[in-house]
Structures are given as structure tokens and as C-alpha cells.
Design an enzyme around this catalytic site. Sequence first.
Site, mmCIF file in Angstrom:
data_model
loop_
_atom_site.group_PDB
_atom_site.id
_atom_site.type_symbol
_atom_site.label_atom_id
_atom_site.label_comp_id
_atom_site.label_asym_id
_atom_site.label_seq_id
_atom_site.Cartn_x
_atom_site.Cartn_y
_atom_site.Cartn_z
ATOM 1 N N ARG A 155 0.827 -1.200 0.000
ATOM 2 C CA ARG A 155 0.000 0.000 0.000
ATOM 3 C C ARG A 155 0.864 1.254 0.000
ATOM 4 O O ARG A 155 1.946 1.280 0.562
ATOM 5 C CB ARG A 155 -0.877 0.051 1.243
ATOM 6 C CG ARG A 155 -1.851 -1.063 1.344
ATOM 7 C CD ARG A 155 -2.725 -0.852 2.563
ATOM 8 N NE ARG A 155 -3.440 -2.065 2.874
ATOM 9 C CZ ARG A 155 -3.648 -2.506 4.097
ATOM 10 N NH1 ARG A 155 -3.222 -1.823 5.115
ATOM 11 N NH2 ARG A 155 -4.298 -3.618 4.294
ATOM 12 N N ARG A 215 0.271 3.597 12.988
ATOM 13 C CA ARG A 215 -1.080 3.331 13.457
ATOM 14 C C ARG A 215 -1.163 3.648 14.946
ATOM 15 O O ARG A 215 -0.149 3.624 15.646
ATOM 16 C CB ARG A 215 -1.430 1.865 13.252
ATOM 17 C CG ARG A 215 -1.249 1.409 11.827
ATOM 18 C CD ARG A 215 -1.221 -0.099 11.736
ATOM 19 N NE ARG A 215 -0.827 -0.501 10.399
ATOM 20 C CZ ARG A 215 -1.362 -1.523 9.758
ATOM 21 N NH1 ARG A 215 -2.292 -2.245 10.322
ATOM 22 N NH2 ARG A 215 -0.959 -1.824 8.556
ATOM 23 N N ASP A 219 -5.304 -1.114 15.424
ATOM 24 C CA ASP A 219 -4.356 -1.562 14.405
ATOM 25 C C ASP A 219 -4.764 -1.094 13.012
ATOM 26 O O ASP A 219 -3.976 -1.144 12.082
ATOM 27 C CB ASP A 219 -4.240 -3.090 14.427
ATOM 28 C CG ASP A 219 -3.075 -3.578 13.574
ATOM 29 O OD1 ASP A 219 -1.968 -3.009 13.707
ATOM 30 O OD2 ASP A 219 -3.271 -4.500 12.777
ATOM 31 N N ASN A 220 -5.989 -0.631 12.864
ATOM 32 C CA ASN A 220 -6.491 -0.194 11.561
ATOM 33 C C ASN A 220 -6.783 1.306 11.512
ATOM 34 O O ASN A 220 -7.574 1.750 10.687
ATOM 35 C CB ASN A 220 -7.754 -0.984 11.205
ATOM 36 C CG ASN A 220 -7.435 -2.426 10.908
ATOM 37 O OD1 ASN A 220 -6.384 -2.725 10.381
ATOM 38 N ND2 ASN A 220 -8.325 -3.315 11.270
ATOM 39 N N ASP A 252 -7.590 -0.308 6.279
ATOM 40 C CA ASP A 252 -7.897 -1.715 6.080
ATOM 41 C C ASP A 252 -9.395 -1.877 5.880
ATOM 42 O O ASP A 252 -10.184 -1.296 6.608
ATOM 43 C CB ASP A 252 -7.449 -2.508 7.317
ATOM 44 C CG ASP A 252 -7.472 -4.006 7.108
ATOM 45 O OD1 ASP A 252 -8.081 -4.465 6.129
ATOM 46 O OD2 ASP A 252 -6.882 -4.718 7.920
#
Length: 124
Positions: A36, A43, A112-113, A122
Amino acid sequence: AMHALGIPTTRALAAVTTGEQIMRQHGPEPGAVLVRVASSHLRIGTFEFFASRGEDEKVRQLADYAIARHSPELIGADDRYLGLLRGVRDRQAELVARWLSIGFVHGVMNTDNITISGETLDYG
């Protein structure tokens, strides 16, 4: 679609197969890595990882890096860490509002996203 709708998001650069099989819900499938492009891959979970281990110096180092990279106007300010937190909060709130304006609901919204740059990371 998110990019075309003006929603800040990471962009796929490449999908590369690993040659390994990974176990998914319905059995083994080919493994791959999605590469990506983003203004940041930091994060909230990156900070959380070090904080949960009591590694305060690493949290400070990461915050200083994030400030230098994303909020250089805060360098040297007495309240730079609070300023960083406020910026992350504001970017994330704006991102979620943009999602809602188009009817998008994130299915795996966790630390985490969530990027500190306010980009969709994500899709689950």
C-alpha cells in the site's frame, strides 16, 4: 472507490504472491502481500504496543518521529504530545464523518487499523 469519492485512503500499489499456503475460513488459500501507498503507515496500535509494555521511551521516540513527519509545527512546543494527539483525533473524526456521509461502515475498526494520518487503512 474511496479515492474517487474523495475519502482519504491508502492506495494499492501491488499484490505479490508469497508461494505459501495460508489457512483461511474455508481452508488453505494462496498467500500474498498487498503493498500500500500512504502518507503514513503509523497506526494508533503502534503506540499502543509500546505503551502496553511500559516502554515509555519508545512511545516518546515514536511520537517525536510522528511529530517531525506529520506535524513539524509542533517541534519544540511544550504541549507537542497533546498537539499530536489532538491532530490524530481531529483527522480521525473527519475521516469517520466522511465515511458516514457516503454510507460506509468500517467492519474492523480497531487501533491496528487507524492511521495517525487520517487515512482509511484496512477494509477487512
